[in-house]
Write a protein that holds these residues in place. Structure first.
Motif, PDB file in Angstrom:
ATOM      1  N   THR A 145       0.850  -0.657  -0.252  1.00 25.52           N
ATOM      2  CA  THR A 145       0.130  -0.017  -0.018  1.00 25.52           C
ATOM      3  C   THR A 145       1.180   1.597   0.116  1.00 25.52           C
ATOM      4  N   LEU A 146       0.643   2.156  -0.618  1.00 28.32           N
ATOM      5  CA  LEU A 146       1.586   3.134  -0.869  1.00 28.32           C
ATOM      6  C   LEU A 146       0.691   4.972  -0.044  1.00 28.32           C
ATOM      7  N   PHE A 147       0.938   4.978   1.220  1.00 31.80           N
ATOM      8  CA  PHE A 147       0.732   6.032   2.184  1.00 31.80           C
ATOM      9  C   PHE A 147       0.996   7.334   1.879  1.00 31.80           C
ATOM     10  N   LYS A 206       3.510   8.647  10.671  1.00 30.45           N
ATOM     11  CA  LYS A 206       4.156   7.400   9.824  1.00 30.45           C
ATOM     12  C   LYS A 206       4.623   6.452  10.722  1.00 30.45           C
ATOM     13  N   LEU A 228       1.974   4.231  11.128  1.00 31.46           N
ATOM     14  CA  LEU A 228       2.104   3.387   9.201  1.00 31.46           C
ATOM     15  C   LEU A 228       2.719   2.667   9.314  1.00 31.46           C
ATOM     16  N   VAL A 229       3.635   2.476   9.663  1.00 28.31           N
ATOM     17  CA  VAL A 229       5.146   1.690   9.035  1.00 28.31           C
ATOM     18  C   VAL A 229       4.933  -0.235   9.806  1.00 28.31           C
ATOM     19  N   GLN A 242       2.223  -1.850   8.328  1.00 28.70           N
ATOM     20  CA  GLN A 242       2.826  -2.030   7.058  1.00 28.70           C
ATOM     21  C   GLN A 242       3.336  -3.315   7.314  1.00 28.70           C
ATOM     22  N   GLU A 243       4.015  -3.367   8.318  1.00 23.06           N
ATOM     23  CA  GLU A 243       5.011  -4.374   8.664  1.00 23.06           C
ATOM     24  C   GLU A 243       4.729  -6.352   9.856  1.00 23.06           C
ATOM     25  N   GLN A 283       2.760  -7.551   6.493  1.00 19.04           N
ATOM     26  CA  GLN A 283       3.814  -7.782   5.449  1.00 19.04           C
ATOM     27  C   GLN A 283       4.509  -9.468   6.189  1.00 19.04           C
TER      28      GLN A 283
END
Lengths: 343, 96
Positions: free
Chosen positions: A7-9, A290, A293-294, A297-298, A301
């Motif tokens: 995903t691009l944030f 941010k 979000l990191v 996202q991690e 994954q």
């Protein structure tokens, strides 16, 4: 099989997204900051004052990249969708099931069961790890009461009764939420769940993560060909993604809450990462958002295994797998909807 | 899978310069430019066939060359970057 893509944030205010070939280019102050081919992306989420060219939105709709606009603080505003994907027969089956009290109750029961079982797992895990003896005792006690709720849910046969049990279980779960927070101080003391606006940092963090989760589940519904708006546990209401909220229940505690608690307990977030507005609402600072979000996202994954399908997958794909199981139930290929039970 | 694509296009003629531009454009559709004529791409096998086909149609093999390095799924161990213009990790968190 669908693959878990990135995903691009976009959180930089004033950024502009445009289509360049088959890629998205992020322009900031007339300079291309990043350029990512669309086939590497699952979704683009724009926070706040972010613009995008119509050509890009069109290309996303065509390539199946979900494109959404959110406020700077993560409240959903709009998304760009192409032609309704999927199968009209599946949608009709979904609507018919919503009109049938018996099927609605059965689906709601699965959803509520999944939610309670997973909240219970979160409590028990915290009781095993990290919590002091007193907290562990309280957590185990609450988990025991959730076990009792599970028994009642299994016997309940109306949607209204199940909604009641779900609410009760949720308040039991949140009543010991403080025992999950392992850092000293009052910053992350949990009083009660508040949203619109969130009245303390913890609620603010939870709300933000729930929005991210809901975005993913909404996309999973759309990608599967389900109508995200028509749910079973959640009543129809204009603008409310009922089915997405239904499917979200089994993920809230083990996915969103756990990410929030990890960030807090590892002290990756602190009091300085939140701003209190005059209205009493708390907001995440840009930098902290941010970091969240990191972390999110991690987590998505990470590799995992779907217990029922016995397939290796990433955490982020689980929502898609569950949406497909729901579709299979609605089509009649399965006798019941199997919620995802986290270990 | 992860593929590294490098190319040399003879640019003595205007046609050669055109081919160079077209190769670069095709590569940009599939991956990120890490150096002037070096691209990294994360593609599935179908996308890779498409990309390869497109590239091979553009170049003239008498004068130009293409090299493909297949780095597999565990490419992170095989790539080390030093110096300016660090690339982004297409599988890592993408936040701008």
């Amino acid at each position: 099989m669908k693959r878990h893509l990135n995903t691009l944030f976009i959180t930089t205010q004033g950024a502009y997204l445009k289509k360049e070939g088959q890629a998205v280019a992020v322009r900031i102050e007339r300079e291309t900051r990043l350029r990512v081919p669309l086939h590497n992306l699952d979704a683009i989420a724009c926070f706040g004052r972010v613009g995008a060219s119509p050509a890009l939105m069109g290309a996303c709709a065509e390539a199946g990249v979900s494109f959404s606009f959110l406020t700077e603080h993560g409240r959903f505003i709009a998304s760009v969708n192409g032609f309704t994907p999927g199968n009209v027969l599946l949608r009709r089956a979904q609507y018919r099931a919503a009109d049938d009290p018996a099927i609605s109750a059965e689906l709601t029961r699965s959803i509520v069961l999944g939610k309670i079982a997973n909240s219970r797992t979160v409590l028990l895990r915290a009781a095993r790890e990290g919590a002091d003896a007193e907290s562990a005792e309280r957590l185990k006690h609450a988990a025991g009461r959730l076990s009792a709720s599970i028994v009642e849910v299994k016997a309940a046969d109306s949607v209204d009764r199940l909604r009641g049990l779900e609410g009760e279980a949720a308040s039991r779960y949140f009543s010991v939420f403080n025992d999950l927070v392992l850092v000293a101080g009052d910053t992350f003391r949990f009083k009660k769940r508040s949203r619109r606006p969130p009245l303390d940092p913890l609620n603010c963090l939870l709300s933000f993560l729930y929005t991210l989760l809901l975005l993913d589940i909404r996309s999973a519904c759309e990608a599967t060909g389900l109508d995200a708006a028509v749910g079973y546990l959640h009543r129809d209401r204009p603008g409310r993604p009922g089915l997405a909220l239904d499917l979200m229940e089994e993920f809230r505690a083990p996915l969103a809450d756990r990410v929030a608690l990890t960030l807090i307990n590892r002290q990756q977030l602190g009091a300085r990462d939140f701003v209190r507005q005059e209205s009493g609402a708390y907001l995440l600072t840009d930098d902290a958002r941010k970091r969240v979000l990191v972390a999110w996202q991690e987590r998505k994954q990470e590799e995992t295994r779907h217990p029922l399908l016995d397939a290796r997958t990433s955490v982020g794909l689980l929502v898609h797998l569950q949406a497909r199981l729901m579709a299979r139930r609605l089509r009649g290929d399965l006798d019941a909807y199997p919620p995802l039970i986290w270990k | 899978m992860y593929v590294l694509v490098t190319y040399d296009v003879a640019t003595a003629t205007p046609e050669g310069q055109k081919r160079l531009r077209h190769v670069a454009k095709a590569c940009l559709d599939f991956g990120q430019r890490v150096q002037n004529s070096v691209f990294e791409m994360k593609v599935d096998p179908a996308q890779w066939e498409e990309c390869k086909d497109r590239l091979l149609r553009i170049v003239q093999l008498e004068q130009d060359s293409l090299r493909f390095y297949y780095l597999g799924a565990k490419w992170q161990r095989r790539v080390e970057h030093h110096g300016a213009k660090a690339s982004y990790d297409v599988e890592g968190p993408l936040i701008v």
